[in-house]
Write a protein that holds these residues in place. Structure first.
Motif, PDB file in Angstrom:
ATOM      1  N   GLN A   1      -4.047   0.301  -7.580  1.00  0.00           N
ATOM      2  CA  GLN A   1      -4.587   1.326  -6.716  1.00  0.00           C
ATOM      3  C   GLN A   1      -3.430   1.910  -5.868  1.00  0.00           C
ATOM      4  O   GLN A   1      -3.755   3.482  -5.454  1.00  0.00           O
ATOM      5  CB  GLN A   1      -5.686   0.680  -5.462  1.00  0.00           C
ATOM      6  CG  GLN A   1      -6.914   0.287  -6.105  1.00  0.00           C
ATOM      7  CD  GLN A   1      -7.765  -0.165  -5.027  1.00  0.00           C
ATOM      8  OE1 GLN A   1      -7.335  -0.796  -4.290  1.00  0.00           O
ATOM      9  NE2 GLN A   1      -8.910   0.095  -5.209  1.00  0.00           N
ATOM     10  N   SER A   2      -2.377   1.276  -5.725  1.00  0.00           N
ATOM     11  CA  SER A   2      -1.155   2.038  -5.104  1.00  0.00           C
ATOM     12  C   SER A   2      -0.018   2.579  -5.956  1.00  0.00           C
ATOM     13  O   SER A   2       0.880   3.046  -5.707  1.00  0.00           O
ATOM     14  CB  SER A   2      -0.547   1.040  -4.133  1.00  0.00           C
ATOM     15  OG  SER A   2      -0.085  -0.176  -4.799  1.00  0.00           O
TER      16      SER A   2
ATOM     17  N   THR B   1      -0.896   1.696 -13.024  1.00  0.00           N
ATOM     18  CA  THR B   1       0.281   0.927 -13.021  1.00  0.00           C
ATOM     19  C   THR B   1       0.628   0.318 -14.121  1.00  0.00           C
ATOM     20  O   THR B   1      -0.256  -0.179 -15.122  1.00  0.00           O
ATOM     21  CB  THR B   1      -0.034  -0.184 -11.812  1.00  0.00           C
ATOM     22  OG1 THR B   1       1.275  -0.868 -11.650  1.00  0.00           O
ATOM     23  CG2 THR B   1      -1.002  -1.181 -12.204  1.00  0.00           C
TER      24      THR B   1
ATOM     25  N   GLY C   1       1.876   6.000  -2.985  1.00  0.00           N
ATOM     26  CA  GLY C   1       0.586   6.409  -3.417  1.00  0.00           C
ATOM     27  C   GLY C   1       0.609   7.021  -5.057  1.00  0.00           C
ATOM     28  O   GLY C   1       1.520   6.439  -5.839  1.00  0.00           O
TER      29      GLY C   1
ATOM     30  N   GLN D   1       1.637   0.982  -8.115  1.00  0.00           N
ATOM     31  CA  GLN D   1       3.052   0.142  -8.191  1.00  0.00           C
ATOM     32  C   GLN D   1       2.817  -0.900  -9.545  1.00  0.00           C
ATOM     33  O   GLN D   1       1.868  -1.412 -10.031  1.00  0.00           O
ATOM     34  CB  GLN D   1       2.756  -0.909  -6.938  1.00  0.00           C
ATOM     35  CG  GLN D   1       3.219  -0.117  -5.545  1.00  0.00           C
ATOM     36  CD  GLN D   1       3.371  -0.812  -4.440  1.00  0.00           C
ATOM     37  OE1 GLN D   1       2.545  -1.738  -4.235  1.00  0.00           O
ATOM     38  NE2 GLN D   1       4.581  -0.975  -3.627  1.00  0.00           N
TER      39      GLN D   1
ATOM     40  N   LEU E   1       0.896  -1.297   0.060  1.00  0.00           N
ATOM     41  CA  LEU E   1       0.050  -0.184  -0.008  1.00  0.00           C
ATOM     42  C   LEU E   1       0.786   1.247  -0.251  1.00  0.00           C
ATOM     43  O   LEU E   1       0.371   2.492   0.018  1.00  0.00           O
ATOM     44  CB  LEU E   1      -0.859  -0.017   1.202  1.00  0.00           C
ATOM     45  CG  LEU E   1      -2.033  -1.028   1.205  1.00  0.00           C
ATOM     46  CD1 LEU E   1      -2.842  -0.934   2.504  1.00  0.00           C
ATOM     47  CD2 LEU E   1      -2.679  -1.075  -0.267  1.00  0.00           C
TER      48      LEU E   1
END
Length: 304
Positions: A119-120, A76, A71, A122, A68
């Protein structure tokens, strides 16, 4: 569990039976501190990797809360391993019911974790799935059915002899499609750990510490993979049927180190645990499902 059919673009291969045997080959080092950290283990049953006298259950290497971190809202980038030579995913996955079920769970985990990584912000790299029959080969050395399902971080692939599903149901009393899905989700969790660097951290601990400390780090790694399997289930709870979660919990309970040691040698040796007790495995699978949050799977800084 009512999963969609697999994505035909997933990286799947079928080695059949390549013959041979022994724990030879690639990036593994010694049997205990080489093969164990690299091949991780066997899903659970007879398993905990044969190397440790049925003490290893699932395998692979992992990550903790960094999933997580980082940010940002940018999408991604997704990259995939080069497609396997020979038959494509559609032909391999459609050849047998058990292979189709494994491919469906693998594809579901792929989509779920890709979304979590996105979402993160990455980068996500999808693993591959390799079926074999009795004997095969992996980037970590030989693949044998006695080892159970495992994840090899060297080539970033999950290895599975589907006969394990029969053993899971008949020997360990863990019946049902979700028990099988749990196996795939756990191994996929090891891939997530590998992407995030936890696997490397654990290997460093195992190489620089005594056996007891190295085993303790392995336990935390395996329990985190159980928790990640629970997170995957939580993200797909709308596809679960009544009783599915209990099937997974039954499987987790059946493959705890203490339960397997009692079965194999009639006594329990806590310092030799590598995957956690039955109670711990049940707790972390359930915890991942109840929270649905990978950040809550930090078995390294939280109690186990």
């Amino acid at each position: 569990m009512r999963l969609d059919d697999f994505d035909p673009d997933i990286d799947v291969e079928d080695q059949g039976n390549t013959g041979g045997g022994g724990f030879g080959g690639g990036g593994g080092g010694g049997l205990l501190f080489g093969l164990l950290p690299l091949i991780g283990s066997r899903f659970g049953c007879g398993g905990i990797v044969v190397v440790l006298l049925l003490l290893a259950v699932f395998g692979g290497l992992g990550n903790l809360g960094s999933i997580l971190g980082g940010g940002g809202g940018s999408g991604t980038q997704v990259t995939r391993s080069a497609p396997s030579e020979g038959k494509g995913a559609t032909a391999v996955c459609s050849s047998e019911p058990d292979k189709r079920a494994a491919c469906n769970a693998f594809s579901s985990a792929d989509k779920t974790w890709q979304a979590i990584f996105a979402q993160s912000g990455q980068q996500f790299r999808a693993p591959g799935l390799t079926f074999f029959d009795q004997n095969g080969r992996s980037g970590c050395g030989a693949a044998q059915s006695a080892m159970g399902p495992f994840y090899c971080p060297t080539d970033q692939r999950i290895y599975l002899d589907t006969s394990f599903f029969n053993e899971l149901a008949n020997r360990f009393g863990a019946k049902g499609d979700f028990a099988q899905d749990y196996v795939i989700a756990h191994e996929f969790g090891h891939h997530i750990q590998n992407l995030l660097g936890t696997s490397d951290q654990v290997q460093r601990i195992q190489r620089s510490s005594g056996e007891a400390e190295g085993n303790a780090a392995s336990v935390r790694l395996e329990l985190q993979a159980d928790c990640y399997a629970g997170v995957w289930a939580a993200k797909n709870r709308d596809r679960m049927d009544a009783g599915d979660l209990q099937e997974g919990l039954t499987a987790a309970n059946a493959i705890g180190d203490d339960t397997l040691q009692k079965e194999a040698q009639g006594r329990v040796v806590p310092d030799s645990f590598t995957h956690g007790t039955s109670a711990q495995r049940v707790y972390w699978l359930k915890h991942g499902f109840e929270t649905g949050d990978p950040a809550q799977c930090d078995t390294f800084n939280g109690g186990v």
